[in-house]
Design a protein around this motif. Structure first.
Motif, PDB file in Angstrom:
ATOM      1  N   CYS A   1       0.804  -1.224   0.000  1.00 49.72           N
ATOM      2  CA  CYS A   1       0.000   0.000   0.000  1.00 49.72           C
ATOM      3  C   CYS A   1       0.835   1.271   0.000  1.00 49.72           C
ATOM      4  CB  CYS A   1      -0.957   0.009   1.183  1.00 49.72           C
ATOM      5  SG  CYS A   1      -0.161   0.330   2.775  1.00 49.72           S
ATOM      6  N   SER A  15       2.612   2.518   2.559  1.00 49.28           N
ATOM      7  CA  SER A  15       2.625   3.216   3.849  1.00 49.28           C
ATOM      8  C   SER A  15       4.028   3.369   4.430  1.00 49.28           C
ATOM      9  CB  SER A  15       1.751   2.469   4.859  1.00 49.28           C
ATOM     10  OG  SER A  15       2.342   1.214   5.165  1.00 49.28           O
ATOM     11  N   CYS A  72       1.068  -3.693   8.897  1.00 57.69           N
ATOM     12  CA  CYS A  72       0.230  -2.751   8.163  1.00 57.69           C
ATOM     13  C   CYS A  72      -1.080  -3.416   7.735  1.00 57.69           C
ATOM     14  CB  CYS A  72       1.008  -2.220   6.962  1.00 57.69           C
ATOM     15  SG  CYS A  72       0.211  -0.841   6.113  1.00 57.69           S
ATOM     16  N   CYS A  73      -1.120  -3.968   6.560  1.00 62.08           N
ATOM     17  CA  CYS A  73      -2.366  -4.483   5.996  1.00 62.08           C
ATOM     18  C   CYS A  73      -2.685  -5.939   6.335  1.00 62.08           C
ATOM     19  CB  CYS A  73      -2.365  -4.302   4.482  1.00 62.08           C
ATOM     20  SG  CYS A  73      -2.496  -2.564   3.985  1.00 62.08           S
ATOM     21  N   GLU A  82      -8.829   5.525   5.547  1.00 62.50           N
ATOM     22  CA  GLU A  82      -7.581   5.411   4.793  1.00 62.50           C
ATOM     23  C   GLU A  82      -6.959   4.035   4.971  1.00 62.50           C
ATOM     24  OE1 GLU A  82      -3.089   7.269   4.395  1.00 62.50           O
ATOM     25  OE2 GLU A  82      -4.606   8.449   5.437  1.00 62.50           O
ATOM     26  N   GLU A  83      -6.978   3.514   6.185  1.00 64.27           N
ATOM     27  CA  GLU A  83      -6.439   2.165   6.416  1.00 64.27           C
ATOM     28  C   GLU A  83      -7.211   1.127   5.623  1.00 64.27           C
ATOM     29  OE1 GLU A  83      -4.176   1.483  10.661  1.00 64.27           O
ATOM     30  OE2 GLU A  83      -6.118   0.539  10.372  1.00 64.27           O
ATOM     31  N   ARG A 122      -6.145   1.412   2.002  1.00 69.06           N
ATOM     32  CA  ARG A 122      -4.829   0.803   1.801  1.00 69.06           C
ATOM     33  C   ARG A 122      -4.934  -0.727   1.805  1.00 69.06           C
ATOM     34  NH1 ARG A 122      -0.569   4.101   1.757  1.00 69.06           N
ATOM     35  NH2 ARG A 122      -0.821   6.241   2.470  1.00 69.06           N
ATOM     36  N   THR A 136      -3.966  -3.414  -1.180  1.00 74.63           N
ATOM     37  CA  THR A 136      -3.107  -4.573  -0.915  1.00 74.63           C
ATOM     38  C   THR A 136      -3.838  -5.868  -1.242  1.00 74.63           C
ATOM     39  OG1 THR A 136      -1.856  -3.347   0.738  1.00 74.63           O
ATOM     40  CG2 THR A 136      -1.721  -5.755   0.854  1.00 74.63           C
ATOM     41  N   ILE A 142      -2.220   8.023  -1.925  1.00 74.07           N
ATOM     42  CA  ILE A 142      -3.365   8.613  -1.235  1.00 74.07           C
ATOM     43  C   ILE A 142      -3.164  10.122  -1.296  1.00 74.07           C
ATOM     44  CG2 ILE A 142      -4.620   8.843   0.946  1.00 74.07           C
ATOM     45  CD1 ILE A 142      -4.865   6.025  -0.116  1.00 74.07           C
TER      46      ILE A 142
END
Length: 173
Positions: free
Chosen positions: A19, A21, A28-29, A43-44, A47, A51, A89
């Protein structure tokens, strides 16, 4: 355009998350994709959805979209495979209204050796069980705002020091 026209590899533990980040995948994902924790914000979730496209985790895409989340997921034998290359983003607008947020993004993919872009402003809603993608609000690039026209009595933008009406307005007539 990116210098590298290759699709991202499948996400792997210990590697940077797809993603973009800057975090490693398992921090993260991955926890969102595996259902160990919900996305903390829109936003998460965005992302994690990118992914999921890279990972070909169509089940996560199915359950994180309001249009299909209430239906049982049925895996198709020939799910489309797009070579996603990067995500940017542009803006996250949290809590525009209670439980409503927007994310503006560009998702890039490679097809026939060329990089293409999917640009969108997406709507997300918070439900009791977490965030969900509801719909695209706008697809394509953001509208360009035209520069404000000078008023007749404003200083002329050419730098002459005169009023616009006594300078460039006369030249444009």
């Amino acid at each position: 355009m990116s210098n590298s026209l290759a699709a991202l590899p499948l996400p792997q533990r210990g590697q940077p998350c797809s993603c973009g980040s800057g975090k490693i995948y398992e921090e993260c994902c991955e926890p969102i994709l595996t259902g160990k924790r919900p996305a903390a914000n829109a936003e998460e979730l965005m992302r994690s959805r990118f992914t999921a496209h890279v990972a070909r985790d169509y089940a996560h895409l199915h359950r994180s979209y309001a249009g299909t989340a209430s239906e049982a997921y049925v895996e198709l034998p020939d799910e489309p495979s797009i070579g996603w290359s990067r995500l940017i983003i542009h803006r996250h607008e949290p809590d525009v209204q209670p439980n409503l947020s927007f994310v503006e993004f560009s998702a890039f993919y490679v097809e026939s050796g060329n990089e293409h872009v999917l640009e969108e402003r997406a709507e997300f809603r918070r439900r009791a069980d977490g965030w969900i993608y509801t719909r695209p609000v706008r697809t394509g690039p953001a509208p360009v705002k035209a520069a404000a026209k000078p008023g007749r009595n404003d200083p002329c933008s050419c730098g002459s020091g005169r009023k616009y009406k006594q300078c460039c307005l006369l030249k444009s007539a």
